[in-house]
Design an enzyme around this catalytic site. Structure first.
Site, mmCIF file in Angstrom:
data_model
loop_
_atom_site.group_PDB
_atom_site.id
_atom_site.type_symbol
_atom_site.label_atom_id
_atom_site.label_comp_id
_atom_site.label_asym_id
_atom_site.label_seq_id
_atom_site.Cartn_x
_atom_site.Cartn_y
_atom_site.Cartn_z
ATOM 1 N N GLU A 161 0.834 -1.198 0.000
ATOM 2 C CA GLU A 161 0.000 0.000 0.000
ATOM 3 C C GLU A 161 0.870 1.249 0.000
ATOM 4 O O GLU A 161 1.971 1.243 0.554
ATOM 5 C CB GLU A 161 -0.920 0.005 1.227
ATOM 6 C CG GLU A 161 -1.740 -1.269 1.379
ATOM 7 C CD GLU A 161 -2.469 -1.358 2.712
ATOM 8 O OE1 GLU A 161 -2.720 -0.293 3.322
ATOM 9 O OE2 GLU A 161 -2.776 -2.475 3.153
ATOM 10 N N GLU A 202 -9.333 5.253 3.182
ATOM 11 C CA GLU A 202 -9.579 4.413 4.351
ATOM 12 C C GLU A 202 -9.627 5.283 5.602
ATOM 13 O O GLU A 202 -8.845 6.226 5.741
ATOM 14 C CB GLU A 202 -8.445 3.384 4.461
ATOM 15 C CG GLU A 202 -8.479 2.472 5.654
ATOM 16 C CD GLU A 202 -7.314 1.478 5.607
ATOM 17 O OE1 GLU A 202 -7.403 0.501 4.838
ATOM 18 O OE2 GLU A 202 -6.326 1.696 6.330
#
Length: 417
Positions: free
Chosen positions: A220, A330
């Site tokens: 990520e 997120e």
């Protein structure tokens, strides 16, 4: 003599904990592991301390899998990146190409810049061993992703089959059905409002591997605001990885061993400025991750710089390719899917349908599969955990044309109490 030494260590440990608090020894051990001896120290205008560390003595090589690792100074192939400068609508955007700390000095050749970790940083974590780590998660759709054609299946139903506590709320698009060896996008940088001390908010790209939903592998990268790790509410560059759904492996940035940094120009965890603002210039960073097929290492180039790589030896499935690519945001909070919901926002804090100049976005989305061609993804699924709190909008001029993706939201509101 041995008995005397044992008694001394026990008494010293007892008096140390009594004087400095429980866990101080553990914190000291953690600080020693993270803060390697510096060849040069730079005090940034934003308050960060950047240590220039010998590239061959960085924390990455403390990982058991990298004990005999020979550092790869650059990729063995060209990844075919080309700057397209495509901008949504007719707005203006500007690429961020440096960080604030670099105004105060630069690191010498043969070193890498590393943001120094303080005792206070670690004390904010539940324990030194948990500092910089994400909570365990699962992606149920991965159980079937390898068996689908071009990602055409009921993604939402597969994703919602959760079990156990949920601490993350995500809003993203996902490309499935191919073996991916690269992905990239431009993300506009924001300072999301109302981020709570126990939460974080990020905008990022994920490359996922494995066929087990609770032991997925993930790489990520993007930007985040994370007061728990960094002690402030500034927007910072970050990376993350795991081999087992964050159960026992992986972390943010260089807060555990694993990622091998090769650049001396960027510091992971350092502040990104300027940030975008409503109806004004949109400031962007380019996030790219590509597999070097000759070494199995996943490289992270950004513009004219290459930050470093995740060695293939860290992974199993990701040694060869990724099963899925996600672009979005997120929010991590203990108050996800609860009332009252967290007020931590995602992206700019505006709904996705506010579009350019107001919402956070990914544009210039690209993937690379085993055709080795860099191209935009045609087949995409949208997903959000809490559509009343955070939303998505996949924007295309025509069916299957180049995608632009908007996401984000305010968190708690009248529809998300």
């Amino acid at each position: 003599m041995k008995l005397f030494l044992i008694m001394f260590v026990i008494l010293f440990g007892f008096s140390y904990d009594k004087a400095y608090g429980k866990g101080s020894l553990d914190i000291d051990i953690k600080l020693k592991a993270l803060n390697k001896p510096a060849l040069k120290t730079i005090k940034s205008q934003d308050g960060d301390i950047i240590d220039c560390i010998d590239i061959y003595k960085q924390h990455a090589f403390d990982h058991p899998a990298l004990k005999n690792h020979k550092i790869q100074m650059k990729p063995s192939i060209e990844f075919g990146e080309k700057k397209t400068n495509k901008i949504p609508n007719n707005g203006s955007s500007e690429q961020i190409t440096s960080q604030i700390w670099s105004k105060s000095g630069d690191c010498p050749d043969g070193t890498i810049p590393v943001r120094r970790v303080s005792r206070e940083d670690i004390r904010r974590a539940s324990s030194p061993s948990q500092f910089g780590r994400k909570s365990p998660h699962r992606y149920n759709y991965l159980d079937n992703a390898l068996h689908q054609r071009k990602g055409k299946f009921n993604f939402t139903a597969a994703k919602r089959n959760h079990s156990g506590p949920i601490f993350r709320s995500e809003a993203f698009i996902v490309a499935l059905g191919f073996n991916f060896v690269g992905a990239k996008s431009d993300i506009n940088v924001w300072s999301p409002p109302r981020v709570q001390p126990s939460d974080y908010s990020s905008a990022q790209t994920w490359l996922l591997g494995g066929v087990s939903s609770d032991k997925f592998e993930s790489i990520e990268a993007g930007w985040m605001v994370n007061p728990g790790v960094f002690g402030d509410y500034r927007t910072r560059l970050f990376i993350s990885w795991t081999k087992d759904g964050y159960k026992t492996t992986g972390c943010i940035n260089l807060l555990c061993s694993g990622f091998v940094q090769t650049t001396k120009s960027f510091a992971l965890g350092a502040v990104i400025e300027p940030v975008s603002s409503s109806s004004r210039t949109q400031y962007i960073i380019t996030i790219s991750v590509f597999l070097d097929p000759n070494t199995g290492n996943w490289w992270m180039p950004s513009g004219n710089n290459v930050l470093g790589y995740w060695p293939g030896t860290l992974f199993n499935s990701l040694k060869h390719s990724a099963t899925a690519v996600q672009w979005g945001g997120e929010v991590h909070s203990p108050n996800i899917l609860k009332k009252p919901h967290t007020v931590t926002s995602m992206g700019s804090g505006q709904w996705a349908n506010y579009l350019y100049g107001e919402a956070c976005y990914h544009t210039n989305l690209r993937i690379k599969d085993y055709s080795m061609q860099l191209k935009y993804p045609k087949y995409l699924n949208e997903y959000t955990d809490e559509s009343n709190c955070y939303t998505t909008k996949l924007h295309r001029k025509t069916y299957m044309s180049e995608p632009r993706f908007y996401f984000g939201g305010p968190g708690r509101n009248r529809y998300c109490p």
